[in-house]
Structures are given as structure tokens and as C-alpha cells.
Scaffold this motif. Sequence first.
Motif, PDB file in Angstrom:
ATOM      1  N   ARG A 162       0.838  -1.206   0.000  1.00 33.11           N
ATOM      2  CA  ARG A 162       0.000   0.000   0.000  1.00 33.11           C
ATOM      3  C   ARG A 162       0.872   1.255   0.000  1.00 33.11           C
ATOM      4  O   ARG A 162       0.557   2.247  -0.668  1.00 33.11           O
ATOM      5  CB  ARG A 162      -0.940  -0.012   1.200  1.00 33.11           C
ATOM      6  CG  ARG A 162      -2.145  -0.930   1.032  1.00 33.11           C
ATOM      7  CD  ARG A 162      -3.184  -0.674   2.106  1.00 33.11           C
ATOM      8  NE  ARG A 162      -2.706  -1.095   3.400  1.00 33.11           N
ATOM      9  CZ  ARG A 162      -2.928  -2.300   3.926  1.00 33.11           C
ATOM     10  NH1 ARG A 162      -3.608  -3.197   3.237  1.00 33.11           N
ATOM     11  NH2 ARG A 162      -2.471  -2.615   5.114  1.00 33.11           N
ATOM     12  N   ALA A 163       1.978   1.193   0.757  1.00 33.25           N
ATOM     13  CA  ALA A 163       2.887   2.339   0.779  1.00 33.25           C
ATOM     14  C   ALA A 163       3.518   2.553  -0.590  1.00 33.25           C
ATOM     15  O   ALA A 163       3.655   3.697  -1.048  1.00 33.25           O
ATOM     16  CB  ALA A 163       3.975   2.129   1.836  1.00 33.25           C
ATOM     17  N   GLU A 169       1.423   6.679  -6.785  1.00 31.18           N
ATOM     18  CA  GLU A 169       0.388   7.676  -7.083  1.00 31.18           C
ATOM     19  C   GLU A 169       0.912   9.095  -6.890  1.00 31.18           C
ATOM     20  O   GLU A 169       0.616   9.989  -7.685  1.00 31.18           O
ATOM     21  CB  GLU A 169      -0.830   7.422  -6.191  1.00 31.18           C
ATOM     22  CG  GLU A 169      -1.580   6.134  -6.544  1.00 31.18           C
ATOM     23  CD  GLU A 169      -2.694   5.836  -5.560  1.00 31.18           C
ATOM     24  OE1 GLU A 169      -2.716   6.476  -4.480  1.00 31.18           O
ATOM     25  OE2 GLU A 169      -3.532   4.969  -5.854  1.00 31.18           O
ATOM     26  N   ILE A 170       1.706   9.293  -5.829  1.00 28.30           N
ATOM     27  CA  ILE A 170       2.289  10.622  -5.591  1.00 28.30           C
ATOM     28  C   ILE A 170       3.237  10.984  -6.722  1.00 28.30           C
ATOM     29  O   ILE A 170       3.258  12.130  -7.202  1.00 28.30           O
ATOM     30  CB  ILE A 170       3.017  10.639  -4.232  1.00 28.30           C
ATOM     31  CG1 ILE A 170       1.998  10.507  -3.093  1.00 28.30           C
ATOM     32  CG2 ILE A 170       3.839  11.914  -4.074  1.00 28.30           C
ATOM     33  CD1 ILE A 170       2.618  10.341  -1.729  1.00 28.30           C
ATOM     34  N   SER A 171       4.035   9.994  -7.156  1.00 24.10           N
ATOM     35  CA  SER A 171       4.966  10.237  -8.263  1.00 24.10           C
ATOM     36  C   SER A 171       4.220  10.587  -9.541  1.00 24.10           C
ATOM     37  O   SER A 171       4.626  11.481 -10.291  1.00 24.10           O
ATOM     38  CB  SER A 171       5.847   8.997  -8.480  1.00 24.10           C
ATOM     39  OG  SER A 171       6.706   9.170  -9.575  1.00 24.10           O
ATOM     40  N   GLN A 172       3.118   9.872  -9.791  1.00 26.55           N
ATOM     41  CA  GLN A 172       2.317  10.151 -10.988  1.00 26.55           C
ATOM     42  C   GLN A 172       1.710  11.552 -10.922  1.00 26.55           C
ATOM     43  O   GLN A 172       1.686  12.289 -11.915  1.00 26.55           O
ATOM     44  CB  GLN A 172       1.212   9.110 -11.123  1.00 26.55           C
ATOM     45  CG  GLN A 172       0.392   9.259 -12.405  1.00 26.55           C
ATOM     46  CD  GLN A 172      -0.654   8.169 -12.529  1.00 26.55           C
ATOM     47  OE1 GLN A 172      -0.890   7.410 -11.610  1.00 26.55           O
ATOM     48  NE2 GLN A 172      -1.291   8.095 -13.684  1.00 26.55           N
TER      49      GLN A 172
END
Length: 365
Positions: A162-163, A169-172
Motif C-alpha cells: 500500500r505504501a 500515485e504521488i509520483s504520478q
Amino acid sequence: MNNLNTIVDSEKRSLEDKLAWVYLINLIFYLIPLFIGSKPIWQIVISLITLLPFIYCYFWAYRSPKKKAIYPILAMIALGIAITPINTGSLSLFTFAGFFIGFNYSLRTAFISLIGFVSLLAAITFILEMNHYNFITYGGLLIAGVGLFGVAERKRVEAHCRAQKSKAEISQLATMLERERIARDLHDIMGHNLSSISLKAELAAKLLDKNQIEQAKLQLRELNEIARDSLSQVRQTVSGYKHKGLSSSVMHLCQTLRDKGLSVSLEGDIPQLNPKLETQVILSLTELCNNVIRHSQADHCSLTFSTSADELTISITDNGKTAKIIEGNGLKGIRERLKGFQGKLDYMINQQCRFTITLPPQKIS
């Protein structure tokens, strides 16, 4: 949830395979009963032979996705049942099955399986007419403990996944924001200039139609200046995007190596270089790190920066299995980049593979 299960399966294969052989040390409890008292040779031989299919099932369970893990688990239980009349160390085999049940299935399923295990041990004790009940009590507690460890391990892997998913997702999101910033910057730079170019080109055409040559030439010269200025601004902007600095790029490369499963050590102080040289060093280090990932089969890599009065040395060392290096376009490209700055690239293969970039001091700012 299906995506999470897929990630868990992938995570299990990539991380746990490396420790799989270490966990097999617990089979020592399977072997101990063979050397207590006087056992016939045939019992020892059969017990040892049983280990071969069990180890196969063990790795089968490690590499199986959740939906298919039941097959190797049942196979391990069957082997444990079959060998128990000869070797009561079979409890060790049952504990491995308990771990995989806890790892692959819910706590409720693990609890039901524990009840089933205790019932199975009781049935074995009754059928074989064993004189003691330690086989049931000790075995049940041991399987329960190892099963709970499997549950805890599954929770840990799920949390890690999950991490990782959140990090992706943050990178995207960061990539999307960066694209928007680039589009905004280019619009701010080029929007007005392109409008001016269009207007001056249209004006020059009208002046030529009226045979006003000198005024048309003036507009064309101004148009040329605007175009050159626009090109310069675009180059500066793109160069700013590409050039993040040596320290930032090295940290990014270290993280990329770690993401590929390598442990990384960084030694020495990262120097400050002039922008042109820094760009070429970044490109060279990127190529070398990519080679480590693609070709070395290493699990550790170190980056070392060393500065002396005579030279700057940057070394990339890995513990891979490289026996021979065939220079391709990548290494040739590095040599060409460094040649313009009087630098050189060397490599050495011994027990480790080491690439060394050497630069003269006058190129260090």
C-alpha cells in the motif's frame, strides 16, 4: 482488492525468495528425532528422501499466487501425515504448512485450519496408538504460533505494498503537475512571441505587395530577432528541466537502484562542477547505473566520490556476476562525453565489477 492481491503475490516472490533457503533451517527439528535412540537405517533413509518432495512443495508454495497456494500446502500436509509413523519430527513439516496458511488466507481461515490441524494430530495419535499427547499439545501450539507469524508477515507485506502504491500515485501526480508547469512555461514564453512573429510576417507580406521593400526588410529583421530570442528562451527552459544538479541526480539514481532490489551505499562528498561538465557526468552515471540494473545481477552497489589535488574520481562498484565486459554504444558514449573534458573511463573485474570516471582538477569548479 484484486490489484492488492496481485501486488502481494509479486512482492512475495521478489522479496521472500531470497530468504527461502534460510527459513529451511527449521527442518533441523525434523531431523533431531532421527538421531534420538537407535533408528533403523531404512527409517533414516526414507525420512531424508521425503525432504526432497517437501522442499519442492515449499518453493512451490512460495511462488504460488493466493488462489493456487492450497495445492502445495495440502501436499506438505500429506507428506507430513505419510512420514509421521516413521518420524515424529513431521511436526516441523506441519508448521511450514501453517505458515503458508496464515500468509495466504484470512485470520478466520487460519483459525479454522488450526482446529483442523489439532483434529488431524489427534487422529494421528489415536491411529498410531501413541503413548503421549505432547504430539497434539506441543504440535498445536507450535503450528498456531507459526501460523500467526504468517498472518503478521502478510499484514506487513500488504502494508508495504500500500505504501508503494501510494508512492507511485504521488509520483504520478508530481509528473502531471510537472507537465502542466512545462506547458504553462512554454505558453508564457512562446505565446506572445509567436503572436508577434505572425503579425510581423503578415505585415512584411503586405509591405512587399505595396513594393515597400525597406520597410518589409525591417519587419523581417525584427521577425528574425524575435525567432532567435524565442529559440534561446526555449533552450534555456528545457536545459533547466533536464539539469537538476549532480547531488539530486545521484540521490535519484540511488533510489532507482534500491527500487530494483539492490542495497546502495554512497561514500564521499559530491562535488560542485561547472554546468556543462555536471550534465555529462550525470548522463554517464545514469548509463552506468542502468548497466548495473540490466546486466550485473548484483544485490549491492556502491557509489564513491573522491577528490584530491590531482583528480576527481567517481567509482561505481557492484558485486554482480559479470565475467566479461563487451563495450557497446553506452560505454563508448561515456568515453566520448568525458573526452571533451579530458576525462576518462576505466573498469576492472575481480571479485567485483568497478567502473571509474576520472577527471582532471582544472575541470572542477
